[in-house]
Design a protein around this motif. Structure first.
Motif, mmCIF file in Angstrom:
data_model
loop_
_atom_site.group_PDB
_atom_site.id
_atom_site.type_symbol
_atom_site.label_atom_id
_atom_site.label_comp_id
_atom_site.label_asym_id
_atom_site.label_seq_id
_atom_site.Cartn_x
_atom_site.Cartn_y
_atom_site.Cartn_z
ATOM 1 N N THR A 255 -28.813 21.933 -4.270
ATOM 2 C CA THR A 255 -29.967 21.351 -3.602
ATOM 3 C C THR A 255 -29.711 21.277 -2.103
ATOM 4 O O THR A 255 -28.757 20.665 -1.654
ATOM 5 C CB THR A 255 -30.253 19.937 -4.156
ATOM 6 O OG1 THR A 255 -30.253 20.015 -5.574
ATOM 7 C CG2 THR A 255 -31.589 19.431 -3.679
ATOM 8 N N LYS A 256 -30.599 21.923 -1.331
ATOM 9 C CA LYS A 256 -30.417 21.947 0.112
ATOM 10 C C LYS A 256 -31.235 20.825 0.738
ATOM 11 O O LYS A 256 -32.115 20.243 0.110
ATOM 12 C CB LYS A 256 -30.887 23.299 0.652
ATOM 13 C CG LYS A 256 -29.923 24.415 0.322
ATOM 14 C CD LYS A 256 -30.269 25.672 1.058
ATOM 15 C CE LYS A 256 -31.377 26.435 0.388
ATOM 16 N NZ LYS A 256 -31.635 27.754 0.954
ATOM 17 N N ALA B 64 -44.088 20.410 -5.179
ATOM 18 C CA ALA B 64 -42.889 20.725 -4.382
ATOM 19 C C ALA B 64 -43.188 20.642 -2.888
ATOM 20 O O ALA B 64 -42.380 20.136 -2.107
ATOM 21 C CB ALA B 64 -42.367 22.111 -4.743
ATOM 22 N N GLN C 106 -43.611 17.028 -1.717
ATOM 23 C CA GLN C 106 -42.324 16.321 -1.665
ATOM 24 C C GLN C 106 -41.406 16.886 -0.577
ATOM 25 O O GLN C 106 -40.283 16.418 -0.420
ATOM 26 C CB GLN C 106 -41.628 16.417 -3.027
ATOM 27 C CG GLN C 106 -42.332 15.609 -4.102
ATOM 28 C CD GLN C 106 -41.644 15.736 -5.454
ATOM 29 O OE1 GLN C 106 -40.760 16.573 -5.632
ATOM 30 N NE2 GLN C 106 -42.048 14.909 -6.394
ATOM 31 N N LYS D 25 -40.005 19.770 -0.551
ATOM 32 C CA LYS D 25 -38.908 20.572 -1.095
ATOM 33 C C LYS D 25 -39.168 22.066 -0.967
ATOM 34 O O LYS D 25 -38.275 22.873 -1.196
ATOM 35 C CB LYS D 25 -38.689 20.232 -2.575
ATOM 36 C CG LYS D 25 -38.115 18.853 -2.788
ATOM 37 C CD LYS D 25 -37.883 18.615 -4.256
ATOM 38 C CE LYS D 25 -37.251 17.245 -4.482
ATOM 39 N NZ LYS D 25 -37.139 16.937 -5.905
ATOM 40 N N TYR D 26 -40.400 22.406 -0.659
ATOM 41 C CA TYR D 26 -40.728 23.827 -0.540
ATOM 42 C C TYR D 26 -41.698 24.032 0.616
ATOM 43 O O TYR D 26 -42.714 23.322 0.711
ATOM 44 C CB TYR D 26 -41.344 24.335 -1.851
ATOM 45 C CG TYR D 26 -41.768 25.778 -1.765
ATOM 46 C CD1 TYR D 26 -40.823 26.793 -1.708
ATOM 47 C CD2 TYR D 26 -43.114 26.122 -1.695
ATOM 48 C CE1 TYR D 26 -41.208 28.112 -1.598
ATOM 49 C CE2 TYR D 26 -43.508 27.446 -1.591
ATOM 50 C CZ TYR D 26 -42.553 28.437 -1.540
ATOM 51 O OH TYR D 26 -42.924 29.737 -1.424
ATOM 52 N N SER D 27 -41.377 24.988 1.476
ATOM 53 C CA SER D 27 -42.284 25.347 2.578
ATOM 54 C C SER D 27 -43.002 26.630 2.208
ATOM 55 O O SER D 27 -42.346 27.635 1.911
ATOM 56 C CB SER D 27 -41.494 25.559 3.867
ATOM 57 O OG SER D 27 -40.913 24.347 4.262
ATOM 58 N N ALA E 184 -35.111 22.796 -8.787
ATOM 59 C CA ALA E 184 -34.657 22.332 -7.459
ATOM 60 C C ALA E 184 -35.805 22.353 -6.454
ATOM 61 O O ALA E 184 -35.893 21.496 -5.583
ATOM 62 C CB ALA E 184 -33.522 23.213 -6.967
ATOM 63 N N LEU E 185 -36.696 23.351 -6.604
ATOM 64 C CA LEU E 185 -37.821 23.466 -5.662
ATOM 65 C C LEU E 185 -39.034 22.725 -6.201
ATOM 66 O O LEU E 185 -40.147 23.214 -6.185
ATOM 67 C CB LEU E 185 -38.173 24.939 -5.442
ATOM 68 C CG LEU E 185 -37.122 25.819 -4.782
ATOM 69 C CD1 LEU E 185 -37.570 27.266 -4.739
ATOM 70 C CD2 LEU E 185 -36.836 25.341 -3.370
ATOM 71 N N ARG E 186 -38.803 21.561 -6.747
ATOM 72 C CA ARG E 186 -39.939 20.804 -7.282
ATOM 73 C C ARG E 186 -39.894 19.376 -6.770
ATOM 74 O O ARG E 186 -38.846 18.796 -6.686
ATOM 75 C CB ARG E 186 -39.885 20.829 -8.810
ATOM 76 C CG ARG E 186 -40.933 19.992 -9.448
ATOM 77 C CD ARG E 186 -40.744 19.907 -10.909
ATOM 78 N NE ARG E 186 -41.276 21.088 -11.565
ATOM 79 C CZ ARG E 186 -41.313 21.224 -12.875
ATOM 80 N NH1 ARG E 186 -40.829 20.294 -13.651
ATOM 81 N NH2 ARG E 186 -41.818 22.292 -13.420
#
Lengths: 72, 162
Positions: free
Chosen positions: A2-3, A40, A43, A45-47, B160-162
């Motif tokens: 996890t980054k 995502a 939150q 966590k994703y662009s 992880a991407l959630r």
């Protein structure tokens, strides 16, 4: 694995609220993505890609900078 | 859980159950000394064909169930986040496959070297039809492992991407 979240903040949740409490599923359908991807993004966590970012801005009828802000 | 995730879980469960049984069957056969038996190739081929049919059937049935329990709009969508996770996982799986095939090649090479130079072709792994079948199965195991790595890493990245 996890980054750290990317330094891009977004106002998707807030804009959904102001757009008649649009659901994540509704937004996902309108931009051709899955609900999990909207989760995502909200939150941090994703662009999304530039194309997806423009699609999201277009759904809310605002400029892209109203939705996404660079925090780097 | 998205349709893509369900499909990956189906692939993992079917592969582990069916190929797990198949390789367990193969290992038991070899450990019991049946490698030199006349029936080895026939038994293994039969088990392989049976496993192939069962894995396809299990995947088809579970995919039908997953399709029925997922809304159509979600089934048709495969977005950039899923594609990104899939591409990263495929890259890792390819590296794993290269590593595994390299190890098998090195093992076969050194086995051949030992057989040829030290024991003059008398070793148990001297080239026979059974050894070729065994080697083919080792390569099949590499493919199954690489596919499991691909599915597992994709699932991990999607989480992880959630």
């Amino acid at each position: 694995m996890t980054k750290a979240p990317p330094p891009i903040r977004n106002r998707i949740r807030e804009l959904r609220f102001h757009a008649g409490e649009m659901t994540q599923a509704d937004l996902a359908t309108r931009i051709g993505m899955t609900r999990q991807t909207i989760v995502a993004m909200e939150q941090g966590k994703y662009s999304p890609s530039l194309e997806a970012a423009f699609r999201i801005a277009a759904v809310f009828g605002v400029p892209i900078t109203e939705v996404f802000q660079w925090e780097g | 859980m998205s349709f893509r995730e369900k499909h990956l879980w189906i692939s993992v469960v079917a592969s582990v159950a069916v190929w797990g049984w198949y390789f367990w069957f193969l290992i038991r056969h070899v450990a019991a000394g049946r490698l030199v038996s006349d029936h080895f190739t026939g038994d293994v081929s039969l088990a392989f064909m049976g496993s192939l049919v069962v894995v396809v059937l299990v995947e088809v049935v579970l995919t039908i169930i997953a399709t029925a329990t997922t809304p159509k709009s979600e089934r048709d969508t495969r977005d950039e986040r899923e594609i990104l996770a899939s591409l990263k996982a495929s890259h890792i799986a390819l590296m794993a496959l290269i590593g595994l095939v390299f190890c098998v090649s090195a093992g076969a090479y050194f086995a051949g070297l030992v057989d040829d130079t030290l024991v003059g072709g008398a070793a148990v792994f001297s080239i026979t039809g059974e050894i070729m079948v065994l080697l083919a199965n080792v390569l099949l195991a590499c493919l199954v492992l690489a596919e499991l790595v691909r599915a597992g890493v994709t699932l991990m990245l999607l989480r992880a991407l959630r």
